[in-house]
Design an enzyme around this catalytic site. Structure first.
Site, PDB file in Angstrom:
ATOM      1  CB  CYS A  36       2.909   0.573  -0.502  1.00 14.39           C
ATOM      2  SG  CYS A  36       2.982  -0.769  -1.637  1.00 14.39           S
ATOM      3  CG  LEU A  78       4.160  -5.725   1.040  1.00 11.14           C
ATOM      4  CD1 LEU A  78       4.846  -5.260   2.272  1.00 11.14           C
ATOM      5  CD2 LEU A  78       3.901  -4.409   0.440  1.00 11.14           C
ATOM      6  NE  ARG A 100       1.409  -2.134  -3.930  1.00  9.96           N
ATOM      7  CZ  ARG A 100       0.576  -1.117  -3.661  1.00  9.96           C
ATOM      8  NH1 ARG A 100      -0.591  -1.570  -2.753  1.00  9.96           N
ATOM      9  NH2 ARG A 100       0.425  -0.080  -4.110  1.00  9.96           N
ATOM     10  CD  GLU A 101       6.406  -2.365  -3.855  1.00 11.09           C
ATOM     11  OE1 GLU A 101       7.006  -1.970  -4.858  1.00 11.09           O
ATOM     12  OE2 GLU A 101       5.578  -1.589  -3.112  1.00 11.09           O
ATOM     13  N   GLY A 102       7.335  -6.654  -7.259  1.00 14.13           N
ATOM     14  CA  GLY A 102       8.003  -7.228  -8.398  1.00 14.13           C
ATOM     15  C   GLY A 102       9.330  -7.527  -7.478  1.00 14.13           C
TER      16      GLY A 102
END
Length: 183
Positions: A34, A102, A105-107
């Site tokens: 990131c 976020l 993206r970060e699951g």
């Protein structure tokens, strides 16, 4: 977590209260891919990550690659409380960037969960939101493209000695994986 009549989705009251304040911003500590502005811009969210607040140092943690991706079985970055320090970019982002970008993206909250950490940034101790792996596995080497993202994001921001340490760590993990795979 259920508090009275409210259910706190990720179990973090501080995060929950932050999300209620959609007009506010939050400091975000990025320590892995990131940090890579190119990847963020290619995903269409570069406008949220224009305000780089500085470089943060998280003490008493170590950068590890403890998340095995379901896509390729290779390692992804994590921070682990085992001494040392982790450097990363500190962004000042709008709160809505969390849910719009976020978390996906970060699951979150399955692969990574949001948490607050105290970092040193610009000579001050501050609270910042970051993400940690929820199900830590044995450390394994990240894929080359992921390594490139971390190093591209770190360049020009993080300390050169720290960057060298990360490179060595990733190389050692690659060598360990080759030895295990070759046996």
């Amino acid at each position: 977590v259920n508090v009275g009549e409210r259910i706190i989705p990720n179990g973090d009251w501080k995060e929950h209260n932050l999300l209620l304040k959609q007009n506010d911003s939050v400091l975000y500590f990025a320590y892995g891919s990131c940090m890579d502005q190119k990847r963020i811009c290619e995903a269409g969210f570069g406008h949220y990550f224009r305000n780089i607040h500085g470089v943060g140092i998280l003490t008493n943690y170590t950068l590890r690659f403890t998340r095995k991706s379901t896509e390729d079985g290779m390692g992804r970055a994590d921070i682990v409380e085992e001494g040392g320090s982790v450097e990363g970019k500190v962004y000042k982002i709008p709160v809505n960037a969390l849910e719009e970008y976020l978390y996906g993206r970060e699951g979150a909250p399955k692969a990574y969960r949001p948490t607050f950490v105290t970092i040193e940034c610009n000579g001050k101790k501050v609270q910042a939101l970051t993400f940690v792996v929820t199900n830590k596995m044995e450390e394994s080497a990240p894929p080359q493209w992921y390594q490139d993202e971390i190093l591209r994001g770190a360049k020009g921001y993080l300390n050169e000695d720290y960057i060298s340490k990360i490179k060595s760590q990733m190389k050692n993990l690659e060598n360990s994986n080759r030895k295990i795979g070759g046996m």
